[in-house]
Design a protein around this motif. Structure first.
Motif, PDB file in Angstrom:
ATOM      1  N   UNK A 269      -6.854   5.111 -17.041  1.00 29.24           N
ATOM      2  CA  UNK A 269      -6.019   5.733 -16.013  1.00 29.24           C
ATOM      3  C   UNK A 269      -6.613   5.490 -14.626  1.00 29.24           C
ATOM      4  N   UNK A 270      -7.927   5.589 -14.532  1.00 29.95           N
ATOM      5  CA  UNK A 270      -8.607   5.326 -13.250  1.00 29.95           C
ATOM      6  C   UNK A 270      -8.383   3.893 -12.799  1.00 29.95           C
ATOM      7  N   UNK A 271      -8.420   2.950 -13.758  1.00 35.47           N
ATOM      8  CA  UNK A 271      -8.179   1.548 -13.419  1.00 35.47           C
ATOM      9  C   UNK A 271      -6.775   1.367 -12.849  1.00 35.47           C
ATOM     10  N   UNK A 272      -5.811   2.003 -13.472  1.00 37.32           N
ATOM     11  CA  UNK A 272      -4.427   1.889 -12.995  1.00 37.32           C
ATOM     12  C   UNK A 272      -4.271   2.532 -11.620  1.00 37.32           C
ATOM     13  N   UNK A 273      -4.907   3.681 -11.420  1.00 39.80           N
ATOM     14  CA  UNK A 273      -4.852   4.327 -10.110  1.00 39.80           C
ATOM     15  C   UNK A 273      -5.503   3.440  -9.055  1.00 39.80           C
ATOM     16  N   UNK A 274      -6.652   2.878  -9.388  1.00 35.22           N
ATOM     17  CA  UNK A 274      -7.345   1.993  -8.453  1.00 35.22           C
ATOM     18  C   UNK A 274      -6.446   0.819  -8.079  1.00 35.22           C
ATOM     19  N   UNK A 275      -5.847   0.190  -9.070  1.00 35.19           N
ATOM     20  CA  UNK A 275      -4.990  -0.972  -8.813  1.00 35.19           C
ATOM     21  C   UNK A 275      -3.807  -0.607  -7.922  1.00 35.19           C
ATOM     22  N   UNK A 276      -3.209   0.567  -8.159  1.00 37.41           N
ATOM     23  CA  UNK A 276      -2.072   0.992  -7.335  1.00 37.41           C
ATOM     24  C   UNK A 276      -2.500   1.212  -5.889  1.00 37.41           C
ATOM     25  N   UNK A 277      -3.609   1.907  -5.698  1.00 39.22           N
ATOM     26  CA  UNK A 277      -4.093   2.164  -4.341  1.00 39.22           C
ATOM     27  C   UNK A 277      -4.508   0.856  -3.677  1.00 39.22           C
TER      28      UNK A 277
ATOM     29  N   UNK B 276       9.663  -3.490  10.224  1.00 38.88           N
ATOM     30  CA  UNK B 276      10.324  -3.120   8.965  1.00 38.88           C
ATOM     31  C   UNK B 276       9.432  -3.313   7.732  1.00 38.88           C
ATOM     32  N   UNK B 277       8.637  -4.379   7.710  1.00 37.83           N
ATOM     33  CA  UNK B 277       7.730  -4.601   6.580  1.00 37.83           C
ATOM     34  C   UNK B 277       6.616  -3.559   6.575  1.00 37.83           C
ATOM     35  N   UNK B 278       6.110  -3.212   7.762  1.00 38.10           N
ATOM     36  CA  UNK B 278       5.091  -2.165   7.861  1.00 38.10           C
ATOM     37  C   UNK B 278       5.671  -0.831   7.396  1.00 38.10           C
ATOM     38  N   UNK B 279       6.894  -0.533   7.817  1.00 34.40           N
ATOM     39  CA  UNK B 279       7.538   0.722   7.414  1.00 34.40           C
ATOM     40  C   UNK B 279       7.696   0.787   5.897  1.00 34.40           C
ATOM     41  N   UNK B 280       8.021  -0.330   5.270  1.00 29.67           N
ATOM     42  CA  UNK B 280       8.167  -0.360   3.804  1.00 29.67           C
ATOM     43  C   UNK B 280       6.822  -0.096   3.128  1.00 29.67           C
ATOM     44  N   UNK B 281       5.758  -0.713   3.639  1.00 33.10           N
ATOM     45  CA  UNK B 281       4.423  -0.484   3.076  1.00 33.10           C
ATOM     46  C   UNK B 281       3.992   0.965   3.281  1.00 33.10           C
ATOM     47  N   UNK B 282       4.295   1.523   4.452  1.00 29.38           N
ATOM     48  CA  UNK B 282       3.992   2.938   4.708  1.00 29.38           C
ATOM     49  C   UNK B 282       4.753   3.845   3.759  1.00 29.38           C
ATOM     50  N   UNK B 283       6.003   3.521   3.526  1.00 29.71           N
ATOM     51  CA  UNK B 283       6.830   4.316   2.603  1.00 29.71           C
ATOM     52  C   UNK B 283       6.243   4.280   1.191  1.00 29.71           C
ATOM     53  N   UNK B 284       5.826   3.109   0.742  1.00 31.87           N
ATOM     54  CA  UNK B 284       5.239   2.995  -0.589  1.00 31.87           C
ATOM     55  C   UNK B 284       3.930   3.774  -0.685  1.00 31.87           C
ATOM     56  N   UNK B 285       3.128   3.729   0.379  1.00 29.76           N
ATOM     57  CA  UNK B 285       1.882   4.494   0.402  1.00 29.76           C
ATOM     58  C   UNK B 285       2.176   5.996   0.337  1.00 29.76           C
ATOM     59  N   UNK B 286       3.182   6.413   1.072  1.00 30.30           N
ATOM     60  CA  UNK B 286       3.579   7.826   1.083  1.00 30.30           C
ATOM     61  C   UNK B 286       4.057   8.262  -0.308  1.00 30.30           C
ATOM     62  N   UNK B 287       4.810   7.403  -0.980  1.00 29.85           N
ATOM     63  CA  UNK B 287       5.269   7.712  -2.343  1.00 29.85           C
ATOM     64  C   UNK B 287       4.085   7.850  -3.298  1.00 29.85           C
ATOM     65  N   UNK B 288       3.103   6.956  -3.168  1.00 31.15           N
ATOM     66  CA  UNK B 288       1.917   7.030  -4.016  1.00 31.15           C
ATOM     67  C   UNK B 288       1.204   8.362  -3.818  1.00 31.15           C
ATOM     68  N   UNK B 289       1.042   8.759  -2.562  1.00 31.22           N
ATOM     69  CA  UNK B 289       0.359  10.023  -2.289  1.00 31.22           C
ATOM     70  C   UNK B 289       1.185  11.228  -2.748  1.00 31.22           C
ATOM     71  N   UNK B 290       2.495  11.102  -2.741  1.00 27.70           N
ATOM     72  CA  UNK B 290       3.332  12.179  -3.283  1.00 27.70           C
ATOM     73  C   UNK B 290       3.108  12.314  -4.787  1.00 27.70           C
ATOM     74  N   UNK B 291       2.951  11.185  -5.454  1.00 23.89           N
ATOM     75  CA  UNK B 291       2.652  11.214  -6.891  1.00 23.89           C
ATOM     76  C   UNK B 291       1.311  11.897  -7.127  1.00 23.89           C
TER      77      UNK B 291
END
Length: 123
Positions: A21-29, A48-63
């Motif tokens: 699980x840690x490996x998967x979390x590391x890979x996602x981050x 727009x590409x930066x905003x998409x990357x920011x959105x994905x980062x925000x989703x990860x942190x919400x998880x």
């Protein structure tokens, strides 16, 4: 192909280490951090590409926030509280970056620190 080669191929996947699980979390981050850094370093910035990357980062942190809010999560309470705080900070700071009033650097620093922690201090 001889029988020995076939046998080696059949069992080679068993030699592959199991991802934790840690490996998967590391890979996602790591994947999201790499995207954030690449988009932030691009000149000129493709907003727009930066905003998409920011959105994905925000989703990860919400998880992460949702996960540590679960009573069944086995992490120590202090660590869960710190992760939840980082998720809140990430949410708020992302809004600042999207409004062009903030820098991506703190988000990259947080993600890098988390990757270091997931690797036991060696990220």
């Amino acid at each position: 192909m001889n029988i020995r080669t076939q046998a080696m191929q059949a069992y080679s996947s068993a030699a592959t280490p199991t991802r934790t699980e840690r490996d998967r979390e590391y890979e996602a981050v790591a994947k999201i951090t790499h995207r954030l850094r690449a988009e932030a370093d691009r000149t000129p910035v493709d907003f727009p590409a930066l905003a998409e990357a920011l959105h994905d980062n925000k989703k990860l942190w919400q998880i992460f926030a949702t996960d540590v809010s679960d009573a069944a999560n086995p992490l120590p309470q202090d660590l869960k509280a710190r992760i939840f705080y980082l998720a809140e900070f990430t949410h708020q700071h992302t809004s600042e970056v999207l409004a062009r009033r903030g820098d991506v650097a703190p988000l990259l620093d947080i993600n890098t620190a988390v990757m270091r922690g997931l690797r036991g201090g060696a990220a």
